[in-house]
Design a protein around this motif. Structure first.
Motif, PDB file in Angstrom:
ATOM      1  N   UNK A 191       0.843  -1.186   0.000  1.00  0.00           N
ATOM      2  CA  UNK A 191       0.000   0.000   0.000  1.00  0.00           C
ATOM      3  C   UNK A 191       0.880   1.238   0.000  1.00  0.00           C
ATOM      4  N   UNK A 192       0.352   2.351  -0.551  1.00  0.00           N
ATOM      5  CA  UNK A 192       1.125   3.588  -0.643  1.00  0.00           C
ATOM      6  C   UNK A 192       0.284   4.766  -0.150  1.00  0.00           C
ATOM      7  N   UNK A 193       0.695   5.350   0.971  1.00  0.00           N
ATOM      8  CA  UNK A 193       0.079   6.572   1.474  1.00  0.00           C
ATOM      9  C   UNK A 193       0.816   7.725   0.809  1.00  0.00           C
ATOM     10  N   UNK A 194       0.103   8.463  -0.045  1.00  0.00           N
ATOM     11  CA  UNK A 194       0.717   9.532  -0.829  1.00  0.00           C
ATOM     12  C   UNK A 194       0.226  10.882  -0.325  1.00  0.00           C
ATOM     13  N   UNK A 195       1.148  11.650   0.250  1.00  0.00           N
ATOM     14  CA  UNK A 195       0.832  12.981   0.760  1.00  0.00           C
ATOM     15  C   UNK A 195       1.160  14.032  -0.287  1.00  0.00           C
ATOM     16  N   UNK A 196       0.404  15.129  -0.260  1.00  0.00           N
ATOM     17  CA  UNK A 196       0.663  16.273  -1.113  1.00  0.00           C
ATOM     18  C   UNK A 196       0.118  17.514  -0.411  1.00  0.00           C
ATOM     19  N   UNK A 249      -4.123  13.714   1.373  1.00  0.00           N
ATOM     20  CA  UNK A 249      -3.718  12.350   1.056  1.00  0.00           C
ATOM     21  C   UNK A 249      -4.504  11.878  -0.157  1.00  0.00           C
ATOM     22  N   UNK A 250      -3.848  11.134  -1.026  1.00  0.00           N
ATOM     23  CA  UNK A 250      -4.470  10.596  -2.229  1.00  0.00           C
ATOM     24  C   UNK A 250      -5.130   9.257  -1.894  1.00  0.00           C
ATOM     25  N   UNK A 251      -6.441   9.180  -2.123  1.00  0.00           N
ATOM     26  CA  UNK A 251      -7.185   7.946  -1.896  1.00  0.00           C
ATOM     27  C   UNK A 251      -7.844   7.504  -3.195  1.00  0.00           C
ATOM     28  N   UNK A 252      -8.125   6.217  -3.272  1.00  0.00           N
ATOM     29  CA  UNK A 252      -8.875   5.680  -4.412  1.00  0.00           C
ATOM     30  C   UNK A 252     -10.213   5.162  -3.900  1.00  0.00           C
ATOM     31  N   UNK A 292      -7.869   4.335 -11.982  1.00  0.00           N
ATOM     32  CA  UNK A 292      -7.625   3.360 -13.034  1.00  0.00           C
ATOM     33  C   UNK A 292      -7.655   1.963 -12.461  1.00  0.00           C
ATOM     34  N   UNK A 293      -7.568   0.962 -13.327  1.00  0.00           N
ATOM     35  CA  UNK A 293      -7.582  -0.442 -12.928  1.00  0.00           C
ATOM     36  C   UNK A 293      -8.858  -0.734 -12.152  1.00  0.00           C
ATOM     37  N   UNK A 294      -8.766  -1.169 -10.895  1.00  0.00           N
ATOM     38  CA  UNK A 294      -9.970  -1.481 -10.120  1.00  0.00           C
ATOM     39  C   UNK A 294     -10.388  -0.319  -9.216  1.00  0.00           C
ATOM     40  N   UNK A 295      -9.881   0.887  -9.489  1.00  0.00           N
ATOM     41  CA  UNK A 295     -10.246   2.077  -8.717  1.00  0.00           C
ATOM     42  C   UNK A 295     -11.239   2.902  -9.541  1.00  0.00           C
ATOM     43  N   UNK A 296     -12.425   3.165  -8.963  1.00  0.00           N
ATOM     44  CA  UNK A 296     -13.419   3.997  -9.654  1.00  0.00           C
ATOM     45  C   UNK A 296     -12.956   5.434  -9.809  1.00  0.00           C
ATOM     46  N   UNK A 297     -12.242   5.927  -8.808  1.00  0.00           N
ATOM     47  CA  UNK A 297     -11.814   7.324  -8.789  1.00  0.00           C
ATOM     48  C   UNK A 297     -10.573   7.443  -7.919  1.00  0.00           C
ATOM     49  N   UNK A 298      -9.841   8.518  -8.137  1.00  0.00           N
ATOM     50  CA  UNK A 298      -8.719   8.888  -7.276  1.00  0.00           C
ATOM     51  C   UNK A 298      -8.935  10.344  -6.909  1.00  0.00           C
ATOM     52  N   UNK A 299      -8.790  10.650  -5.615  1.00  0.00           N
ATOM     53  CA  UNK A 299      -9.081  12.003  -5.158  1.00  0.00           C
ATOM     54  C   UNK A 299      -8.215  12.335  -3.955  1.00  0.00           C
ATOM     55  N   UNK A 300      -7.862  13.620  -3.852  1.00  0.00           N
ATOM     56  CA  UNK A 300      -7.114  14.103  -2.697  1.00  0.00           C
ATOM     57  C   UNK A 300      -8.089  14.542  -1.611  1.00  0.00           C
ATOM     58  N   UNK A 301      -7.849  14.066  -0.394  1.00  0.00           N
ATOM     59  CA  UNK A 301      -8.658  14.438   0.765  1.00  0.00           C
ATOM     60  C   UNK A 301      -7.787  15.233   1.723  1.00  0.00           C
ATOM     61  N   UNK A 302      -8.294  16.406   2.130  1.00  0.00           N
ATOM     62  CA  UNK A 302      -7.593  17.212   3.125  1.00  0.00           C
ATOM     63  C   UNK A 302      -7.649  16.502   4.463  1.00  0.00           C
TER      64      UNK A 302
END
Length: 189
Positions: free
Chosen positions: A14-19, A28-31, A111-121
């Motif tokens: 798993x990858x927790x991606x901060x921005x 954080x980027x969630x799918x 993409x792939x099996x993710x419906x969406x990717x979104x950044x959550x504050x």
């Protein structure tokens, strides 16, 4: 060597991606999961490791497949192995932390099996509990044990501010400057 057969776990990464968001707050980027288990719920990008790749290679591959984000340096966060963490069976995950420069946020797409990717504050309440919002929407409980993974990643971000802060803010800074910047950028209620 005994003849006893031992059960074998599955391995995921798993990858927790901060921005940083437009206001300078950490996000954080969630799918959004497209399949069961937890279809429709938000989760940290990740998935099953393939036999001929390292866990880090698997983490990088899954991040690309589910979000379109590639070529991020990653720091190993830890192993998550609580029994029952995945309803599909015995699944052990090695989680990672990555930092996405703010000017690359537009690359993220489901993409792939993710419906969406979104950044959550990210906002932390007085007890340190994590709340996640995007466009007025609450993320709600994350899939699997990803709330626990995210909480540990936030703690790592704070503890490793001297290393992760310059990556997050895109500029050189002292350890003390990085610590203050991260504390300011983590929204606290």
């Amino acid at each position: 060597m005994s003849d006893k057969e031992y059960p074998k776990p599955s391995l995921t990464a798993d990858v927790v991606t901060f921005s940083l968001d437009d206001t300078g707050r950490i996000s954080v980027l969630l799918i959004q999961r497209g399949k069961d288990p937890f279809a429709g719920r938000w989760a940290v990008p990740g998935g099953f490791c393939e036999p001929l790749e390292t866990v880090r290679e698997s983490a990088a591959r899954e991040l690309v497949e589910e979000t379109g984000i590639r070529d991020l340096p990653m720091v190993e966060l830890g192993v998550f192995s609580r029994p029952g963490r995945d309803p599909r069976g015995w699944v052990v995950s090695v989680a990672h932390v990555a930092i996405l420069p703010a000017n690359r946020r537009g690359e993220a797409k489901g993409g792939d099996d993710a419906r969406a990717a979104k950044f959550f504050s990210i906002r932390l309440d007085e007890r340190g509990r994590v709340g996640l919002t995007a466009d007025g929407e609450e993320a709600g409980p994350l899939a699997f044990d990803h709330d626990e993974i995210l909480a540990r990643a936030i703690a790592r971000l704070e503890a490793s501010s001297d290393m992760l802060g310059p990556l997050l803010f895109g500029q050189p800074m002292s350890g003390e400057e990085a610590q203050r910047a991260i504390e300011t950028a983590l929204s606290r209620d």
